[in-house]
Design a protein around this motif. Sequence first.
Motif, mmCIF file in Angstrom:
data_model
loop_
_atom_site.group_PDB
_atom_site.id
_atom_site.type_symbol
_atom_site.label_atom_id
_atom_site.label_comp_id
_atom_site.label_asym_id
_atom_site.label_seq_id
_atom_site.Cartn_x
_atom_site.Cartn_y
_atom_site.Cartn_z
ATOM 1 N N LEU A 159 0.837 -1.286 0.066
ATOM 2 C CA LEU A 159 -0.169 0.114 -0.162
ATOM 3 C C LEU A 159 0.917 1.431 0.061
ATOM 4 O O LEU A 159 0.265 2.316 -0.507
ATOM 5 C CB LEU A 159 -1.137 0.227 1.351
ATOM 6 N N ARG A 160 1.861 0.937 0.710
ATOM 7 C CA ARG A 160 2.878 2.540 0.741
ATOM 8 C C ARG A 160 3.282 2.810 -0.834
ATOM 9 O O ARG A 160 3.301 3.867 -1.213
ATOM 10 C CB ARG A 160 4.019 2.142 1.752
ATOM 11 N N GLU A 161 3.703 1.692 -1.370
ATOM 12 C CA GLU A 161 4.294 1.952 -2.714
ATOM 13 C C GLU A 161 2.888 2.296 -3.637
ATOM 14 O O GLU A 161 3.171 3.101 -4.665
ATOM 15 C CB GLU A 161 4.948 0.788 -3.460
ATOM 16 N N THR A 162 1.862 1.705 -3.367
ATOM 17 C CA THR A 162 0.534 2.013 -4.103
ATOM 18 C C THR A 162 0.316 3.494 -4.029
ATOM 19 O O THR A 162 -0.188 4.354 -4.835
ATOM 20 C CB THR A 162 -0.530 1.298 -3.707
ATOM 21 N N GLU A 163 0.285 4.024 -2.787
ATOM 22 C CA GLU A 163 0.246 5.553 -2.575
ATOM 23 C C GLU A 163 1.114 6.412 -3.433
ATOM 24 O O GLU A 163 0.734 7.438 -3.934
ATOM 25 C CB GLU A 163 0.365 5.880 -1.067
ATOM 26 N N GLN A 164 2.441 5.796 -3.495
ATOM 27 C CA GLN A 164 3.430 6.655 -4.054
ATOM 28 C C GLN A 164 3.100 6.682 -5.523
ATOM 29 O O GLN A 164 3.201 7.680 -6.243
ATOM 30 C CB GLN A 164 4.802 6.188 -3.967
ATOM 31 N N LEU A 165 2.652 5.561 -6.147
ATOM 32 C CA LEU A 165 2.218 5.428 -7.513
ATOM 33 C C LEU A 165 1.036 6.590 -7.832
ATOM 34 O O LEU A 165 1.202 7.228 -8.826
ATOM 35 C CB LEU A 165 1.740 3.781 -7.954
ATOM 36 N N VAL A 166 0.106 6.445 -7.076
ATOM 37 C CA VAL A 166 -1.056 7.579 -7.284
ATOM 38 C C VAL A 166 -0.570 8.826 -7.230
ATOM 39 O O VAL A 166 -0.829 9.602 -8.089
ATOM 40 C CB VAL A 166 -2.021 7.274 -6.135
ATOM 41 N N ASP A 167 0.141 9.233 -6.312
ATOM 42 C CA ASP A 167 0.880 10.322 -6.327
ATOM 43 C C ASP A 167 1.485 11.064 -7.453
ATOM 44 O O ASP A 167 1.499 12.136 -7.953
ATOM 45 C CB ASP A 167 1.688 10.791 -5.003
ATOM 46 N N LYS A 168 2.336 9.965 -7.853
ATOM 47 C CA LYS A 168 3.290 10.332 -9.189
ATOM 48 C C LYS A 168 2.332 10.434 -10.467
ATOM 49 O O LYS A 168 2.391 11.268 -11.250
ATOM 50 C CB LYS A 168 4.107 8.840 -9.550
ATOM 51 N N VAL A 169 1.222 9.438 -10.648
ATOM 52 C CA VAL A 169 0.315 9.547 -11.580
ATOM 53 C C VAL A 169 -0.416 11.036 -11.772
ATOM 54 O O VAL A 169 -0.718 11.518 -12.696
ATOM 55 C CB VAL A 169 -0.779 8.334 -11.723
ATOM 56 N N LYS A 170 -0.720 11.239 -10.442
ATOM 57 C CA LYS A 170 -1.542 12.654 -10.264
ATOM 58 C C LYS A 170 -0.638 13.823 -10.817
ATOM 59 O O LYS A 170 -0.898 15.097 -11.390
ATOM 60 C CB LYS A 170 -1.994 12.969 -8.898
ATOM 61 N N ALA A 171 0.753 13.635 -10.402
ATOM 62 C CA ALA A 171 1.550 14.907 -10.545
ATOM 63 C C ALA A 171 1.738 14.954 -12.235
ATOM 64 O O ALA A 171 1.890 15.944 -12.779
ATOM 65 C CB ALA A 171 2.929 14.378 -9.949
ATOM 66 N N VAL A 172 1.826 13.802 -13.037
ATOM 67 C CA VAL A 172 1.798 14.050 -14.218
ATOM 68 C C VAL A 172 0.609 14.401 -15.058
ATOM 69 O O VAL A 172 0.659 15.497 -15.987
ATOM 70 C CB VAL A 172 2.250 12.397 -14.936
ATOM 71 N N LEU A 173 -0.614 13.891 -14.517
ATOM 72 C CA LEU A 173 -1.664 14.410 -15.120
ATOM 73 C C LEU A 173 -2.190 15.956 -14.716
ATOM 74 O O LEU A 173 -2.748 16.942 -15.736
ATOM 75 C CB LEU A 173 -2.925 13.595 -14.754
ATOM 76 N N PHE A 174 -1.657 16.456 -13.608
ATOM 77 C CA PHE A 174 -1.620 17.806 -13.247
ATOM 78 C C PHE A 174 -0.840 18.558 -14.380
ATOM 79 O O PHE A 174 -0.979 19.850 -14.410
ATOM 80 C CB PHE A 174 -1.348 18.083 -11.861
ATOM 81 N N THR A 175 0.236 18.168 -14.798
ATOM 82 C CA THR A 175 1.376 18.801 -15.469
ATOM 83 C C THR A 175 0.914 18.811 -16.920
ATOM 84 O O THR A 175 1.127 19.808 -17.892
ATOM 85 C CB THR A 175 2.562 18.227 -15.326
ATOM 86 N N VAL A 176 0.391 17.696 -17.516
ATOM 87 C CA VAL A 176 0.164 17.565 -19.067
ATOM 88 C C VAL A 176 -0.901 18.449 -19.549
ATOM 89 O O VAL A 176 -2.128 18.519 -19.003
ATOM 90 C CB VAL A 176 -0.061 16.201 -19.453
ATOM 91 N N GLU A 177 -0.763 18.973 -20.764
ATOM 92 C CA GLU A 177 -1.843 19.865 -21.112
ATOM 93 C C GLU A 177 -2.562 19.369 -22.434
ATOM 94 O O GLU A 177 -3.868 19.180 -22.597
ATOM 95 C CB GLU A 177 -1.062 21.521 -21.531
ATOM 96 N N ASP A 178 -1.642 19.085 -23.483
ATOM 97 C CA ASP A 178 -2.319 18.886 -24.740
ATOM 98 C C ASP A 178 -1.835 17.495 -25.225
ATOM 99 O O ASP A 178 -1.668 17.465 -26.532
ATOM 100 C CB ASP A 178 -1.614 20.043 -25.812
ATOM 101 N N LYS A 179 -1.534 16.452 -24.527
ATOM 102 C CA LYS A 179 -1.091 15.245 -25.042
ATOM 103 C C LYS A 179 -2.016 14.274 -24.507
ATOM 104 O O LYS A 179 -2.486 14.230 -23.316
ATOM 105 C CB LYS A 179 0.361 14.847 -24.720
ATOM 106 N N LYS A 180 -2.028 12.983 -25.125
ATOM 107 C CA LYS A 180 -2.789 11.830 -24.636
ATOM 108 C C LYS A 180 -1.914 11.206 -23.814
ATOM 109 O O LYS A 180 -0.767 10.793 -24.292
ATOM 110 C CB LYS A 180 -3.444 10.898 -25.772
ATOM 111 N N VAL A 181 -2.404 10.552 -22.661
ATOM 112 C CA VAL A 181 -1.548 9.531 -21.693
ATOM 113 C C VAL A 181 -2.224 8.125 -21.447
ATOM 114 O O VAL A 181 -3.381 8.308 -21.147
ATOM 115 C CB VAL A 181 -1.225 10.265 -20.391
ATOM 116 N N ASP A 182 -1.492 7.319 -21.941
ATOM 117 C CA ASP A 182 -2.073 5.880 -21.647
ATOM 118 C C ASP A 182 -1.655 5.486 -20.291
ATOM 119 O O ASP A 182 -0.597 5.255 -19.786
ATOM 120 C CB ASP A 182 -1.303 4.945 -22.678
ATOM 121 N N ILE A 183 -2.756 5.836 -19.310
ATOM 122 C CA ILE A 183 -2.729 5.500 -17.859
ATOM 123 C C ILE A 183 -1.897 4.238 -17.399
ATOM 124 O O ILE A 183 -1.427 3.863 -16.587
ATOM 125 C CB ILE A 183 -3.943 5.828 -17.339
#
Length: 514
Positions: A335-359
């Motif tokens: 779960l600790r690594e799962t939380e880190q994964l979620v935080d990293k995914v959110k960080a990317v999605l908050f940053t990307v503007e005009d590209k598609k991301v295969d989650i």
Amino acid sequence: MVDKSGYNFSWIDPVTLDCDTKFSSDKLGRARYAEFLTHFLVGEAQNGYVLNLNSGWGTGKTYFLKRWQHSINVVHPTVYIDAWKQDFSNDPMLAVISSIISQLRDQSKGDVEQKIINIGSKAWGFCKQATPEITKAVVKKLSGVDVDKVVEKNSESNLFESKDFADASGKLVSAIIKDHDAKLKSIKDFKDSIAAFINDILSCTEKDNPTFIFIDELDRCRPTYAVEMLEVIKHFFDMPNVIFVVATDTEQLQHAVKAVYGNDFNANVYLSRFFQRRCTLQEQPRLEFIQNKLSSLEDSQLTHFNDLVWPFLDNDVEYLSYLVASIADVFSLPLRETEQLVDKVKAVLFTVEDKKVDILLLCSLMIIHDRYFEFYQDIINGRRAKGQNGMYYEPKVIQDILFKEDYSINVELNLQPYNFFEDGKFIARSTNYNINITNGKHSVSYTQLLSTQLISCHSSTSNNKFKAEITSIIQRGNNSKPPISNYVGVELIELNQSKSDYKNWVELATSFDS
């Protein structure tokens, strides 16, 4: 006899506690554990009891303690102590006493201040801040020896050889013995003052014995503080009708004990001195854990993610959680690594503007970066996987490096139907061949899925490859069905993915410290 009708172990609905802290409905059926433990502990309360609630990081210990306290606080006096928030005081004795007083004083009547002063007067001599000066005062009173003056009169070099020290030492030993006996009596007097305070609350309310004291986050405290807190509970609060429930990640608490007493110290046996029983909570499923982590997303943020993420989310945070959990489950992330994964995914999605991301690919690459860095470099550099007879994107290579056997995952893919042509002539429509493309839920081999994803980033000719395979299979007739991975590949090519984009996103997100 305890009036059990006041208990409320219905945790079906969410509840707001402590003014603004919201707790979700009980999806793991933990209310039944709280109910069972309450009845057990009430039955054992006559001589007092200390229960260790053992549960790993992220399994919901705080949720469980808070909802348990809320379920019984109409019937019993209850106290909740966040040990980690109080270890700045460096005095666990003070932390427990102040928490008891502050959380129960409003339920007492009469001369409350005098009762508090009575507790304080009995406890003060045991508080760490007071001990050095009080010890000197007690020694002077009982033996007539002023320790500071003896030290001041004799230099450090001849202190232990001086007549003053020789005369004083005998008196000091006698004084220490008397002081020890006095402290034993003082501990009893302290327990009596706490019991009187609690009994006054029971007489002023309709509440019954025992008193429940919940201690949370002890394993997060400094090792010395954690050990001292256990010692305080054992020596000063081992009393009838007082129940302590100490929630810990017990494995981490054992590390804290070893940090104080040494790595060869038997921490498990040591802890058994303090806890009569240990109860272990089951781990929260990753999907539910991720849903809780993403539940705080605002509508505007989710709408932004809709424009970016493949497969299409349709403003569904549960579907986003499901996609991330699918990959986390494949790698059995704690779960600790799962939380880190979620935080990293959110960080990317908050940053990307005009590209598609295969989650799904993003999650896979983040995990591979952290766990299989050499293979990650092979992927990014587009080379033959080290030690393997094949390229990094071949299913067998992926399986040999990441897993002993292949995994199938159910992935709900919002794919679009395609028309297929050969030499400009319409051949077929994908939905005509027994595959529910739109809103379909398909079981996909993970290694085949990842291979398709990597191929789609590897070559600009991949689109023709996937379509050619589909066309070839359809032309065979006999209701032949192309693998779903072919349709996935066709759709991924439409995203115009770039391996350099994923490299940038993964390496920026993983730059965060764990």
